[in-house]
Motif scaffolding. Sequence first.
Motif, mmCIF file in Angstrom:
data_model
loop_
_atom_site.group_PDB
_atom_site.id
_atom_site.type_symbol
_atom_site.label_atom_id
_atom_site.label_comp_id
_atom_site.label_asym_id
_atom_site.label_seq_id
_atom_site.Cartn_x
_atom_site.Cartn_y
_atom_site.Cartn_z
ATOM 1 N N GLU A 3 1.564 -3.636 5.316
ATOM 2 C CA GLU A 3 0.452 -3.301 4.428
ATOM 3 C C GLU A 3 -0.283 -4.567 3.966
ATOM 4 O O GLU A 3 -1.513 -4.574 3.852
ATOM 5 C CB GLU A 3 0.958 -2.508 3.222
ATOM 6 C CG GLU A 3 1.352 -1.080 3.536
ATOM 7 C CD GLU A 3 0.159 -0.291 4.049
ATOM 8 O OE1 GLU A 3 -0.875 -0.224 3.357
ATOM 9 O OE2 GLU A 3 0.250 0.249 5.171
ATOM 10 N N PHE A 46 -3.370 -1.261 -1.198
ATOM 11 C CA PHE A 46 -2.304 -0.262 -1.221
ATOM 12 C C PHE A 46 -1.591 -0.367 -2.560
ATOM 13 O O PHE A 46 -1.694 -1.377 -3.273
ATOM 14 C CB PHE A 46 -1.325 -0.441 -0.059
ATOM 15 C CG PHE A 46 -0.466 -1.679 -0.136
ATOM 16 C CD1 PHE A 46 0.820 -1.636 -0.645
ATOM 17 C CD2 PHE A 46 -0.948 -2.915 0.319
ATOM 18 C CE1 PHE A 46 1.607 -2.772 -0.698
ATOM 19 C CE2 PHE A 46 -0.165 -4.063 0.265
ATOM 20 C CZ PHE A 46 1.120 -3.992 -0.254
ATOM 21 N N ASP A 75 -0.669 4.033 1.083
ATOM 22 C CA ASP A 75 -1.593 3.298 1.943
ATOM 23 C C ASP A 75 -3.044 3.607 1.568
ATOM 24 O O ASP A 75 -3.387 4.749 1.262
ATOM 25 C CB ASP A 75 -1.308 3.719 3.400
ATOM 26 C CG ASP A 75 -2.305 3.130 4.370
ATOM 27 O OD1 ASP A 75 -2.529 1.926 4.314
ATOM 28 O OD2 ASP A 75 -2.849 3.903 5.185
#
Length: 513
Positions: free
Chosen positions: A365, A376, A432
């Motif tokens: 991420e 995120f 996400d």
Amino acid sequence: MEWKTVTSTERDIESHIRIKERVACDHLFNVQALYDIRLKDIVIFTVVYILLARFSQSFAIAPSHVSPIWIPSGVLFALALKYGVRVWPGVFVGVLFNNIWTYSSSTALIDSLIAGVFNGIGDVFSIIGSAALIYHLTKTNNPLHRKLHFAIFVAVGVILGPLISALFGVLGLSVFDFIGYKDLINMFFTWWVGDAVGVLVFTPLLISWFNPEQIHHNHSALVFFIIALPASLATAAIFDLIIMPIELMFLSTIMLPMLLVTMVHYGQRILFTIQLIVLAIAVTATSQNLGPFAVGDSNLSLIQLQWFVAIFSCSIFGLAVVTYENQNAKEVIFEKMKELEKLYRTDNLTGVANRHLITEFINREFSRMARTNLHFGVILIDLDNFKLVNDKFGHNVGDQVLIQMCEAIQLQIRTNDLLGRWGGEEFIVICDNIDRDGLMHVAEKIRIMIENSTFEQYLSLTISLGITLADQNDTINTLTKRADDGLYTSKRNGKNCSTYVDGSHSDLSTTTK
């Protein structure tokens, strides 16, 4: 709502392989199957037999009209293994029709009909009886897997079955003087070996195509072409169908070990299809009086060809067993690797991600955020007063509560989000591509859902949550530290609430019920 526990056990890989090999086809060879025969089955199998018989008859030896390679025996044997006793009427009618076609005349119609009955009975026993016996002995209708199954297939399907067919067939023809006694022995062995060769060549080929390969390989069609081309050219040159320069012949010889290794690696379908191509070239050349078996005597040539095909087919069948065992070993290794990967990346109790997978996911991420500037978020979750549950009801109940809570949370997050066990009764959700409002909405949805749910022993529980959004300067430690600070604040504020902490800690937003 009440969450019920859904327990699961890890399958044993070796047991799984054995179960997968044992095809559930007991119903194909029992008495009940005799009542399931339909007219469509009879017509289809009869037509298949007749068409293949007429084609095989083109290789027949005069005057007895026995073919050195009887294709129907191999094809119908494979169909019998797949469809069971439903095949027998088609075999009997097909044999009867072909017998009349081949031997009848204006004065011998009845004789050819009765001889055809003998032949039909023999082929039914040979094909259907052998298929049933092989299934009874191996408990599978795919005898391409193990060395013992191969031995049973050869003993029953290649030796015993064709022997029965030859005995009945030759007996019927000799009784009605379609063959003379001086040709009896020669015809018997030609018939026997012809049926056996048909089974060796065509039964494994069809079985390999009836059943999917254990391991799917990319570019199989290209590999097949690369193997088939030199194999076909080399065979055609050996049997005098084409003239190849000595250099190409030498190159084909050098390539042979590599081709064999490649065929073993790519599975049984390629192996048996290449076998058919090679043998088709050999039969075509010999029928034109070409190649090493063209010795002037057509009967002797075809008998030598039969033995060549039989020996070559047995060798290919041995490679096929090795191929299966090779793929079987790979499948076991793949299953073990999946099992180890699951143990390495998931929590043993709840089945959600463990610290290893959580760390990998957060690092991915961070990399994605650096490329796209899409943020995120992290939600840290802790069960309130969970120690009291363990103390009062025991750790088994506590474990079930954790499992049920994870099942409940999974229903509230997106498929591209990750739920993991951070430690003890603490869990983490990584969302996400989300902003602050969206992250707080997800956290509140989880908190309210847990509050309104009933768990093991009809327990009502609450959770506290710490929420934060990642920024470009974060590391895993700074990100999770902020979420932990938010969780600690929620605990201080009376539990059953969510607290958002931004990157500077200047903004702490707490939401309670």
